[in-house]
Write an enzyme that holds these catalytic residues in place. Structure first.
Site, PDB file in Angstrom:
ATOM      1  N   ASP A  84      -3.034 -33.319   7.343  1.00 45.18           N
ATOM      2  CA  ASP A  84      -3.859 -34.279   6.382  1.00 45.18           C
ATOM      3  C   ASP A  84      -3.250 -35.159   5.580  1.00 45.18           C
ATOM      4  O   ASP A  84      -1.955 -34.881   5.333  1.00 45.18           O
ATOM      5  CB  ASP A  84      -4.811 -33.213   5.580  1.00 45.18           C
ATOM      6  N   GLU A 107      -1.191 -29.513  11.458  1.00 47.28           N
ATOM      7  CA  GLU A 107      -1.474 -28.565  10.682  1.00 47.28           C
ATOM      8  C   GLU A 107      -2.743 -27.897  10.835  1.00 47.28           C
ATOM      9  O   GLU A 107      -2.907 -26.792  10.509  1.00 47.28           O
ATOM     10  CB  GLU A 107      -1.702 -29.688   9.235  1.00 47.28           C
ATOM     11  N   TYR A 113       0.825  -1.425   0.018  1.00 44.40           N
ATOM     12  CA  TYR A 113      -0.005   0.062   0.016  1.00 44.40           C
ATOM     13  C   TYR A 113       0.915   1.324  -0.131  1.00 44.40           C
ATOM     14  O   TYR A 113       0.477   2.305  -0.646  1.00 44.40           O
ATOM     15  CB  TYR A 113      -1.031  -0.105   1.052  1.00 44.40           C
TER      16      TYR A 113
END
Lengths: 364, 806
Positions: free
Chosen positions: A249, A197, A99
């Site tokens: 996972d 995770e 920005y």
């Protein structure tokens, strides 16, 4: 090295970079910046440090093209900004940099999106050999946390804080600061570090008191781990000599999470020595688990299959273990989440799955 | 109808009654009712067509006379009608011919000529006259003055539609300011709605006739539209050619046979066709002979142990010539036969004749025709002996060898043997004992034998095998020496004519000559486009001549791009046939089809969807020149889809389009370079500023870097102690030769590198043309006293590539 001299060194490195451009201009040369090629095919295993680093191939950002010239202009503007920031002992986030560029007097130097500014900062890290943190550039808060029997002292802008990561924190745990090198480890009662995770699984472990029962420091990775998370994991391993295991996972994207903890990521391979924990081991969910525990699954999407196949050629996954697991997964065509273990009861993971697996791995 | 039905049978005169109403229709009457077929379907179009026909005629007439055309067209309002005047500077038309040329349909010099010309049928201008008289009722007013005559002829005429003959209303001599030429004035019902087409027609005519001067006046124009000559070079004169043997049809051939003065077929071919000399005629005649008579199959002579039969047969056949002569004769014949691979009946006859002559000389005996005839038949009976009852078969062995050689090695021997036996039987039992067959008959033999083999021996004999066997036989069979029928006999018999036609078509004959064509030439196509279109780029291509149906044709294409051409919408397609613009029916034209199916994106033009008419500021021009342009209709608006012509059109367009592509590519890369220069010219100084700000050093000089980035040629001036140095650096990838002119206010001294110095009113022009190889630097120097002013000018390097700091 005191922070100030370190800042001074970072600043010098940046200005040297600008001076290089200056000399190229003055010599009638086309300004350019050489960078290691940041692709999968250009990372090599470093035998000394046991991590994956960039190879010899380089690509050149040259002002010879409009694109390259714009990049270099932005680089010079960013160098100017970073040098000033160090001078004033301020810091900012990557997003702020994006920005902030809007306020620059030159439209050509403004970033078109945040990926561009992020990448540029990484480029500057690589060529100046100074880490982003030393530029006083922070990512957005990743919100990754620690929970476990660890006592530490954090150097905050508002003074020193001593914190016990079990007793002094709420259920949310201790939030890892952006520059974990401001932390000093005081005392601990940890047997091993477990990186998790997903938030759901992390909460399950804490609720079931797994950290207390097994003296575990639970590190919440929050998806692809931020640098700070990886850095503190490495420090826990190196300084406190703790084994590190990773629990994710059972899909290709999660294997990459493990990969970046253990071997370093492709994007930040220049910092692998500083961030990666090569000794970290993978707990699961393994494709073999899907078969063995008959877990509820989802079918592999095309993108999953592509990702798995790409991992087969990824130098980081060239071990027997990974080849076997990935090929098995491609064979069964299924993936499973950590939460799939709940199909056998909420306590299955803490009572059976983890204890069995971890004792197999010799961690407990 | 019912009334006829009811009277049918009662009154046998009905046919007679009907016959009273049946009469010949004059061609003029026919077209009176079918105006649209000639392009006169509406007032708007009728006017354009009339202009077109008159201008085409005018152009043909002037060119034929070797004059540069100067044509004047005027359209004026005349009460309710429009008056059309077309004047040319042609050779004029004689008094006798003039009424017919304008007042009789299908009268002209072109129809029978194989030569490129605009007009073809002799309908056009008389159709315009007809249209004018039908709509306005007024006669056509024609003035013509032939070269060298004192006065012009003036006629007013109409066409008698019943008889298709001109009816002269007025004829007198008049004076005219043109020294020669023709002027026609027609009044007709018309309107100017097709003004655009009219202008297009005139403009496009100017494009393809750069040697013509055209002027158009019409009520909508404030000033006449004038098209001046772009060249004095007239189109090459065309020569009429005779038809090509590959291009005639049976009816035409029979007509030609009937009309020719030649007696023999060979003479006829050489006389009436182009590209046929003695050799080609012989080839055609041989081929005709094969088709008419068939070829003869020959057989091998018996082996030594069999030759006793042959010899005995010959000896038996000769009687009363004495033993010595007879023996010698028989020995000679047997000897010759045994030295030959195979011998046909007519060859045997020659051999016997020769042997008889030799024996006659040696033994002083006369061998009469009957004796020789008997000997031939006796020898042939042995040579080609085949009799199933006596189990004589001299043929199968020879046939077997041929069949075996012609079929694949994988055919098993039983099949080959079976086929050979059946085929031998075909020859052995043929009606023609001389074993003559035509190719077709031979194929029938093979097919029959093969079919039987397939049926009875459960073998396969495919088409390829049959063809190969037939070819093998045909190639060893001999053309017979019989005389081919004379032209009269051929003309009288449709079948024989068709055999001749087939022979003509099957014989390889050179393509027709192209001096009957007059292409515009790529150079003039480009000049024509340049003259009428203000574009940035022009390309043109002329193909070599090709043949379609015996008529040679040449295709040319041209492309103009950019400049003032309109950028939006599809490109303009200009179609021409024999230098005549085609104005109507664009969608039905083969040229349009070809343009649409080319992938123009490859050539840098926008083409929505990748097919169809491309978009952009371009004009595509196509010219087809032929002795017989195949139009889709009499009004000659669209080319028919003939594959051979379409292929050539495509190749011509692609040839020109390739040039367009490289031009556009270059333009694009120049544009990119300019854009790059613009952007980098802004970014790099900013970068330099920032770098100097960060490092705290003075701003670096970035010109060298800039020139290098642009692959530029940079020219820089240094002035030190009265010595001027111009540093020419070439960063491009090839050798550059800039023309550098430095204009100095003080006289320069010691000028280096062979520069020329010219003094012009107190300014000195110093000029170099150095050759600077890629990556090298050249320094040009001279001395000047004190404060001189400089003004440098660099040419010979594209502006985009040049950086001058001097």
């Amino acid at each position: 090295m005191s922070p100030n001299t370190q800042d001074e060194k970072a600043r010098e490195q940046l200005i040297d970079l600008a001076a290089e451009f200056y000399d190229q201009f003055a010599g009638g040369e086309i300004p350019e910046m050489k960078l290691p090629t940041r692709t999968k095919s250009n990372i090599v295993f470093d035998e000394d440090s046991n991590v994956w680093v960039y190879g010899d191939r380089t690509s050149t950002r040259s002002a010879n093209s409009v694109r390259g010239a714009r990049k270099l202009l932005k680089a010079v503007y960013t160098i100017d900004f970073l040098a000033k920031q160090l001078d004033e002992d301020r810091s900012s986030t990557l997003r702020e940099l994006y920005y902030l560029s809007e306020s620059w007097d030159n439209e050509e130097a403004q970033f078109s999106d945040q990926d561009e500014s992020n990448q540029l900062v990484e480029d500057l890290e690589i060529v100046s050999k100074v880490t982003r943190e030393d530029f006083h550039m922070r990512p957005e808060e990743s919100g990754a946390t620690l929970m476990g029997p660890l006592e530490l002292r954090e150097q905050t802008r508002r003074g020193e804080r001593e914190i016990h990561c079990q007793k002094d924190v709420g259920e949310g745990g201790y939030q890892i600061p952006n520059n974990p090198d401001t932390i000093e480890f005081l005392d601990h009662d940890i047997d091993f570090v477990l990186c998790v995770e997903t938030g759901g699984m992390r909460d399950r472990l804490v609720e079931n008191g797994f950290d207390e029962e097994y003296n575990v420091l639970v590190v919440h990775l929050k998806g692809q781990p931020a640098r700070a998370t990886r850095r503190i994991t490495k420090r826990l391993h190196d300084e406190l000599d703790l084994p590190v295991v990773v629990f994710t996972d059972g899909d290709p994207w999660s294997y990459r999470i493990y990969g970046s903890v253990a071997y370093g990521s492709i994007k930040s391979a220049h910092l692998s020595e500083y961030l990666a924990t090569p000794e970290a081991e993978y707990v699961g969910i393994r494709p073999q688990d899907i078969v063995d525990y008959d877990l509820p699954t989802d079918p592999l999407a095309d993108s999953d299959i592509n990702a798995l196949e790409s991992e087969l050629t990824d130098p980081r996954f060239q071990s027997e273990f990974w080849k076997e697991q990935i090929e098995l997964q491609l064979d069964i065509g299924k993936k499973a989440e950590q939460q799939a273990l709940a199909s056998r009861g909420l306590d299955f993971v803490t009572d059976t799955y983890l204890p069995e697996r971890l004792s197999d791995m010799g961690v407990i | 109808m019912t009334s006829f039905q009811s009277t049918l049978g009662e009154d046998s005169g009905i046919a007679d009654e009907l016959a009273q109403n049946q009469r010949e229709i004059s061609i003029a009457e026919f077209f009176e009712k079918n105006k649209h077929m000639l392009g006169f379907d509406s007032g708007a179009r009728g006017l354009v067509t009339a202009v077109k026909e008159a201008v085409d005629n005018a152009l043909d007439a002037t060119e034929e006379a070797g004059l540069a055309p100067d044509i004047y067209v005027e359209i004026a309002e005349a009460g309710d009608y429009y008056k059309l005047i077309v004047e040319d500077n042609g050779p004029g038309i004689t008094k006798a011919q003039l009424p017919k040329v304008f007042g009789k349909l299908l009268y002209g010099s072109r129809f029978h000529a194989r030569e490129q010309s605009r007009g073809q049928q002799g309908i056009g201008i008389s159709a315009a006259v007809l249209y004018s008289q039908l709509t306005s009722g007024k006669a056509a007013k024609i003035t013509s003055r032939t070269q060298g005559s004192a006065d012009a002829q003036y006629f007013e005429l109409i066409i008698d539609t019943d008889t298709n003959e001109p009816e002269i209303k007025e004829a007198r001599e008049t004076s005219w300011d043109r020294s020669h030429g023709t002027r026609i004035e027609l009044e007709m019902e018309a309107n100017m709605r097709a003004r655009q087409q009219l202008h297009d027609y005139i403009k496009h005519t100017a494009v393809v006739n750069p040697h013509a001067r055209l002027e158009l006046r019409e009520p909508g124009l404030e000033e006449p539209l004038k098209f001046e000559r772009a060249t004095d070079q007239l189109p090459a004169e065309t020569e009429e050619i005779r038809p090509h043997p590959h291009g005639v049809e049976l009816g035409t051939l029979i007509k030609m046979l009937q009309a020719t003065e030649s007696y023999s077929v060979s003479g006829f071919l050489q006389e009436e066709f182009t590209r046929v000399g003695k050799k080609t005629a012989d080839k055609v005649v041989d081929s005709f002979r094969d088709r008419h008579f068939g070829r003869e199959m020959g057989w091998s002579a018996p082996d030594a142990h069999e030759d006793a039969d042959l010899r005995a047969a010959i000896v038996d056949a000769v009687s009363g010539k004495g033993a010595d002569a007879t023996d010698a004769f028989a020995d000679t014949v047997v000897d010759v036969l045994q030295n030959r691979e195979r011998t046909t009946h007519h060859e045997l006859r020659d051999i016997v004749d020769n042997a008889a002559a030799a024996a006659a000389e040696d033994f002083d005996k006369t061998f009469g025709e009957t004796v020789k005839e008997n000997a031939v038949e006796a020898a042939w009976a042995v040579l080609a002996g085949y009799d199933e009852e006596s189990e004589t078969d001299r043929l199968t062995a020879d046939v077997y060898a041929l069949v075996d050689g012609a079929t694949s090695t994988r055919k098993d021997d039983a099949t080959v043997t079976a086929l050979a036996e059946r085929l031998a039987r075909k020859f052995g039992t043929a009606d023609d004992y001389r074993h003559r067959t035509t190719f077709k008959q031979l194929r029938t033999y093979v097919d029959d034998a093969a079919n039987a083999t397939v049926e009875y021996d459960d073998a396969t004999v495919g088409d390829t095998a049959r063809e190969n066997v037939t070819e093998a036989f045909w190639s060893v069979m001999q053309t017979v020496p019989d005389e081919v029928p004379k032209v009269n006999d051929v003309a009288d018999d449709r079948d024989i004519s068709s055999q001749l036609l087939e022979a003509m078509r099957e014989t390889d004959i050179l393509a027709p000559p192209t001096n009957c064509l007059s292409p515009i030439s790529a150079e003039l196509v480009e000049a024509g486009l340049r003259k009428e279109f203000d574009a940035d780029f022009y390309a043109a291509a002329t193909r070599d001549a090709e043949v379609h149906g015996g008529d040679p044709f040449i295709v040319e294409a041209g492309i103009a791009y950019g400049g003032d051409l309109k950028a939006e919408g599809s490109v303009d397609l200009l179609r021409f046939a024999n230098r005549v613009p085609l104005v109507y029916q664009r969608g039905a034209c083969a040229t349009t089809d070809v343009v649409k199916r080319i992938g123009w994106r490859n050539y840098g033009l926008d083409q929505p969807g990748g097919s169809g008419m491309p978009n952009g500021p371009a004009v595509i021009m196509i010219h087809v020149a032929s002795t017989n342009v195949p139009f889709t209709s009499e009004s000659k608006d669209a080319l028919a889809n003939i594959p051979a012509i379409e292929d050539e059109i495509e190749l011509a367009i692609r040839e020109a389009a390739r040039e367009l592509k490289s031009y556009l590519n270059k333009r694009r890369s120049m544009e990119k370079r300019r854009q790059k220069q613009d952007v980098l010219g802004k970014i790099l100084p900013q970068m330099a500023d920032k770098v100097s700000e960060v490092t705290g050093r003075p701003r670096p000089d970035i010109d060298g870097a800039l020139a290098r980035i642009m692959n530029n040629v940079s020219v820089e001036r240094e002035l030190e102690d009265g010595t001027v140095t111009l540093i020419v650096e070439n960063y491009s990838d090839r050798t550059e030769q800039p023309d550098i002119t430095d204009i100095v206010s003080v006289e320069p001294q010691n000028v280096s590198d062979g520069a020329t110095v010219v003094d012009l009113d107190g300014e000195w022009f110093v000029k170099w043309s150095p050759s600077v190889p890629s990556g090298e630097t050249v320094k040009l120097t001279y001395d000047v006293s004190d404060d001189a002013d400089f003004d440098i000018n660099v040419d010979g390097v594209e502006n985009e590539k040049l950086t001058v700091q001097a």
